[in-house]
Design a protein around this motif. Structure first.
Motif, PDB file in Angstrom:
ATOM      1  N   TRP A 113      -9.445   4.737 -17.300  1.00  0.00           N
ATOM      2  CA  TRP A 113      -8.726   3.472 -16.946  1.00  0.00           C
ATOM      3  C   TRP A 113      -7.934   3.701 -16.324  1.00  0.00           C
ATOM      4  O   TRP A 113      -8.431   2.395 -14.982  1.00  0.00           O
ATOM      5  N   PHE A 114      -7.415   4.416 -15.499  1.00  0.00           N
ATOM      6  CA  PHE A 114      -6.217   4.489 -15.015  1.00  0.00           C
ATOM      7  C   PHE A 114      -7.562   4.793 -13.207  1.00  0.00           C
ATOM      8  O   PHE A 114      -6.996   3.877 -11.969  1.00  0.00           O
ATOM      9  N   PHE A 115      -8.585   5.328 -13.360  1.00  0.00           N
ATOM     10  CA  PHE A 115      -9.231   5.582 -12.133  1.00  0.00           C
ATOM     11  C   PHE A 115      -9.910   3.780 -12.019  1.00  0.00           C
ATOM     12  O   PHE A 115     -10.678   3.481 -10.339  1.00  0.00           O
TER      13      PHE A 115
ATOM     14  N   LEU B 180       2.766  11.470 -11.302  1.00  0.00           N
ATOM     15  CA  LEU B 180       1.824  12.459 -10.917  1.00  0.00           C
ATOM     16  C   LEU B 180       2.978  14.087 -10.603  1.00  0.00           C
ATOM     17  O   LEU B 180       3.073  14.918 -11.783  1.00  0.00           O
ATOM     18  N   GLY B 181       4.153  13.617  -9.802  1.00  0.00           N
ATOM     19  CA  GLY B 181       5.386  14.244 -10.005  1.00  0.00           C
ATOM     20  C   GLY B 181       5.848  14.702 -11.214  1.00  0.00           C
ATOM     21  O   GLY B 181       6.244  15.829 -11.429  1.00  0.00           O
ATOM     22  N   MET B 182       6.187  13.736 -12.088  1.00  0.00           N
ATOM     23  CA  MET B 182       6.967  13.393 -13.296  1.00  0.00           C
ATOM     24  C   MET B 182       6.406  14.420 -13.729  1.00  0.00           C
ATOM     25  O   MET B 182       6.306  14.863 -15.096  1.00  0.00           O
ATOM     26  N   PHE B 183       4.699  13.705 -14.111  1.00  0.00           N
ATOM     27  CA  PHE B 183       4.294  14.775 -15.548  1.00  0.00           C
ATOM     28  C   PHE B 183       3.855  16.460 -15.287  1.00  0.00           C
ATOM     29  O   PHE B 183       4.169  17.076 -15.565  1.00  0.00           O
ATOM     30  N   ILE B 184       3.884  16.542 -13.586  1.00  0.00           N
ATOM     31  CA  ILE B 184       3.680  18.248 -13.383  1.00  0.00           C
ATOM     32  C   ILE B 184       5.458  18.905 -13.698  1.00  0.00           C
ATOM     33  O   ILE B 184       5.032  19.947 -15.191  1.00  0.00           O
TER      34      ILE B 184
ATOM     35  N   LEU C  30       1.459   7.340 -16.866  1.00  0.00           N
ATOM     36  CA  LEU C  30       2.423   7.497 -16.415  1.00  0.00           C
ATOM     37  C   LEU C  30       1.842   6.608 -15.380  1.00  0.00           C
ATOM     38  O   LEU C  30       2.712   5.679 -14.275  1.00  0.00           O
ATOM     39  N   LEU C  31       0.385   6.378 -14.675  1.00  0.00           N
ATOM     40  CA  LEU C  31      -0.235   6.516 -13.211  1.00  0.00           C
ATOM     41  C   LEU C  31      -0.857   5.425 -13.298  1.00  0.00           C
ATOM     42  O   LEU C  31      -0.513   4.399 -13.052  1.00  0.00           O
TER      43      LEU C  31
ATOM     44  N   GLY D 142       0.849  -0.731  -0.280  1.00  0.00           N
ATOM     45  CA  GLY D 142       0.002  -0.147  -0.505  1.00  0.00           C
ATOM     46  C   GLY D 142       0.776   1.314  -0.087  1.00  0.00           C
ATOM     47  O   GLY D 142       0.937   2.225  -0.774  1.00  0.00           O
ATOM     48  N   SER D 143       2.146   1.558   0.759  1.00  0.00           N
ATOM     49  CA  SER D 143       2.982   2.164   0.805  1.00  0.00           C
ATOM     50  C   SER D 143       3.472   2.411  -0.448  1.00  0.00           C
ATOM     51  O   SER D 143       4.508   3.966  -0.994  1.00  0.00           O
ATOM     52  N   ARG D 144       3.768   1.908  -0.957  1.00  0.00           N
ATOM     53  CA  ARG D 144       4.928   1.800  -2.271  1.00  0.00           C
ATOM     54  C   ARG D 144       4.113   1.806  -3.380  1.00  0.00           C
ATOM     55  O   ARG D 144       4.397   2.496  -4.242  1.00  0.00           O
ATOM     56  N   TYR D 145       2.769   1.674  -3.645  1.00  0.00           N
ATOM     57  CA  TYR D 145       2.118   1.943  -4.850  1.00  0.00           C
ATOM     58  C   TYR D 145       1.588   3.751  -4.241  1.00  0.00           C
ATOM     59  O   TYR D 145       1.512   4.548  -5.427  1.00  0.00           O
ATOM     60  N   SER D 146       0.791   4.445  -2.813  1.00  0.00           N
ATOM     61  CA  SER D 146       1.046   5.087  -3.234  1.00  0.00           C
ATOM     62  C   SER D 146       2.241   6.347  -3.650  1.00  0.00           C
ATOM     63  O   SER D 146       1.883   7.517  -4.258  1.00  0.00           O
ATOM     64  N   ILE D 147       3.236   5.488  -3.418  1.00  0.00           N
ATOM     65  CA  ILE D 147       4.549   6.073  -3.719  1.00  0.00           C
ATOM     66  C   ILE D 147       4.444   6.140  -5.087  1.00  0.00           C
ATOM     67  O   ILE D 147       4.897   7.579  -5.509  1.00  0.00           O
ATOM     68  N   LEU D 148       3.885   5.856  -5.856  1.00  0.00           N
ATOM     69  CA  LEU D 148       4.638   5.342  -6.998  1.00  0.00           C
ATOM     70  C   LEU D 148       3.151   6.543  -8.051  1.00  0.00           C
ATOM     71  O   LEU D 148       3.983   7.263  -8.693  1.00  0.00           O
TER      72      LEU D 148
END
Length: 421
Positions: A406-408, A306-310, A348-349, A295-301
Motif C-alpha cells: 500500500w505504501f509503495f 521512519l524516525g518515529m517507528f525506529i 505512519l508512512l 516535494g521537500s515537505r513530503y520527503s520530510i514527512l
C-alpha cells in the motif's frame, strides 16, 4: 453562492499555525491516548471475553459510518480547506450543517429498523453502530471545519471533553463491575451525542443564524460529493484494508482468539496514535503550501515517519513485560503483537505522509485507486493465509505485507506527480 456574508471573530490568516495551536492539539492527543490506554488495559482485565469482543467489534465497524456522508465533508475540506474563518461563506456553511444533520438522521431512520428486524429484534453491537451515524459524522464535519480554518484549540477542547467524559463513565462501569457490552456501547452512544452538542455550543454561528437559500445550494452539495467521494471512498477502503485481518479474526475464530488479536491491534493503534499526535495540522498546512514546496515537505514527512517507528520499537519490549506481568489472561496476544508491530511503520508512512500529500495535491482519484488496490489485496492475502494455514499469525504476517505494498503504491504515484510540478 453568496460569499459576502462571512463568519465573525476571525483569526489572522497569516498566522495559521501557532505554537498554542500545536500545544492544544498535542494535549488533546495526550488525553485521547491516556483514555485509550486506560480503557484498553482495564476493559480486558476487568470484563469477560464476550464483553470485550462485543466492544471491539463495535469499534471495528463504527469506523465505517463515515461512508454514509458520501464524501460531503471531504469535498468541503478540499474546496474550502485553505480559507480562514473570516473568509468562509457563513450562510452556505449553515446550510451545509443543517443539510448534513437531516441527511444523517434520515439514514438512521431507514437503517435501524431494517437491521433491528433482520436480527429478530435483538440488540446487537451493529445497532449501536447505526445509531452513531449522526453524532459521529457531525463531529467529523465540525472537526474538519475547525481544523481547516486553524481553530485547533476549539477542536482540541471538544475532543478533551469527550475523552475525559468517556474515561469517567467507563471507570464507573469498571468500579461497579458491569459485564455486558451493552453498558459500554450505551454509554459511548450517549457521550457521542453530547459531544455533538458540545461542537455546536463551541461555535453556534456554524449552525444557527441565517442560512443560504439560493437555488444553487444543491449544486454546491453535489460538487462537494463529486470532489470528496473519491477521497472518502479511498479513506474507507483504507480503513477496510487496515481492518481486514480483524474481520477475519472476528468471523472465523472464536471470541477468545478475536479478543487476543484485537488487543494486539489495539496496542499497535495506540502506539500509532501517540506518534501521530500532530497529524491534524498536517493537511491544512500542506493545503496552504506552494506546490513547488510539496516535494521537500513530503520527503520530510517520510523521514519523520521512519524516525518515529525506529524510536517506537524499543517501547514494545516493556509493553510485552507489562502484559505478561499484569494481564496474564491476554498473554496470548503477544505472538500477534510481535508481527503486527511492523504495520506501524507503513501506517505512519501511508497515513501521515502519503494520504496528507495526496489530498493536498488534489490527487483524489489516485488516492482512491491506491486504496482500492490495497483493500482487494488485503482480503485476498488474508483469505489465502487462512485457507493455507488457518492461523491468525499468518493472517497478521499477510497484513504486514499488504501495508508495505500500500505504501509503495501511494509513494510511486506521489513521486510521479511531483515530477510534473
Amino acid at each position: 453562492m453568496n460569499t459576502s456574508e462571512c463568519m465573525d471573530h476571525s483569526e489572522n490568516g497569516s498566522a495559521f499555525l501557532k505554537k498554542s495551536d500545536l500545544i492544544w492539539t498535542i494535549f488533546a492527543n495526550i488525553i485521547t491516548i491516556t483514555a485509550a490506554v486506560l480503557i484498553g488495559l482495564f476493559m480486558p482485565a476487568l470484563t469477560d471475553y464476550e464483553t470485550y469482543a462485543g466492544y471491539r467489534g463495535y469499534t471495528l465497524f463504527v469506523a465505517y459510518v463515515q461512508f454514509v456522508q458520501l464524501g460531503f465533508v471531504n469535498g468541503m475540506s478540499l474546496r474550502y480547506g485553505n480559507l480562514d474563518k473570516n473568509k468562509l461563506p457563513a450562510g452556505l456553511f449553515r446550510s451545509y450543517t443543517r443539510f448534513l444533520i437531516l441527511s444523517q438522521f434520515f439514514i438512521i431512520l431507514l437503517a435501524a429498523p431494517v437491521l433491528y428486524a433482520a436480527k429478530g429484534f435483538k440488540l446487537t453491537p451493529f445497532l449501536f453502530v447505526i445509531l452513531t451515524i449522526l453524532p459521529d459524522n457531525m463531529r467529523l464535519y465540525y472537526g474538519a471545519v475547525y481544523a481547516n480554518t486553524g481553530r485547533f484549540k476549539e477542536n482540541a477542547l471538544c475532543q478533551i471533553i469527550y475523552r475525559l467524559s468517556l474515561l469517567i463513565c467507563f471507570a464507573a462501569l469498571f468500579i461497579t463491575k458491569k459485564n455486558g457490552w451493552i453498558y459500554y456501547l450505551g454509554c459511548t452512544l450517549i457521550l457521542n451525542l453530547l459531544s455533538f452538542l458540545t461542537y455546536i455550543l463551541v461555535d453556534p454561528s456554524l449552525t444557527f443564524g441565517r442560512a443560504a437559500r439560493e437555488r444553487g445550494f444543491f449544486s454546491e452539495v453535489k460538487e462537494n460529493i463529486r470532489r470528496g467521494a473519491p477521497v472518502m471512498f479511498g479513506e474507507q477502503l483504507g480503513i477496510l484494508m487496515l481492518g481486514a485481518d480483524s474481520m477475519f479474526a472476528l468471523f472465523l475464530f472464536d471470541s477468545r482468539q478475536f479478543s487476543f488479536y484485537s488487543f494486539a491491534v489495539y496496542v499497535v493503534v495506540t502506539a500509532y496514535t501517540v506518534l501521530n499526535a500532530a497529524n491534524a495540522v498536517i493537511f491544512p498546512y500542506l493545503k496552504r503550501l506552494d506546490k513547488k514546496d510539496m516535494g521537500s515537505r513530503y520527503s520530510i514527512l517520510k523521514k519523520m515517519s521512519l524516525g518515529m517507528f525506529i524510536i517506537s520499537v524499543p517501547c514494545f519490549i516493556p509493553a510485552r513485560l507489562l502484559i505478561n506481568r499484569f494481564m496474564g489472561n491476554y498473554a496470548g496476544a503477544l505472538p500477534y503483537l510481535d508481527i503486527l508491530m511492523f504495520t506501524l511503520l507503513f501506517r505512519l508512512l501511508g497515513e501521515m505522509a502519503c494520504a496528507n500529500a495526496m489530498k493536498a495535491m488534489d490527487m483524489e482519484k489516485e488516492f482512491f485507486y491506491s486504496n482500492l488496490a490495497a483493500c482487494i489485496l488485503a482480503f485476498a492475502a488474508d483469505a489465502l493465509a487462512y485457507a493455507l494455514w488457518k492461523d491468525l499469525r499468518m493472517i497478521a504476517a499477510a497484513s504486514v505485507l499488504v501495508y508495505a505494498v500500500w505504501f509503495f503504491i501511494c509513494d510511486m504515484k506521489i513521486r510521479r506527480r511531483l515530477q510534473k510540478i
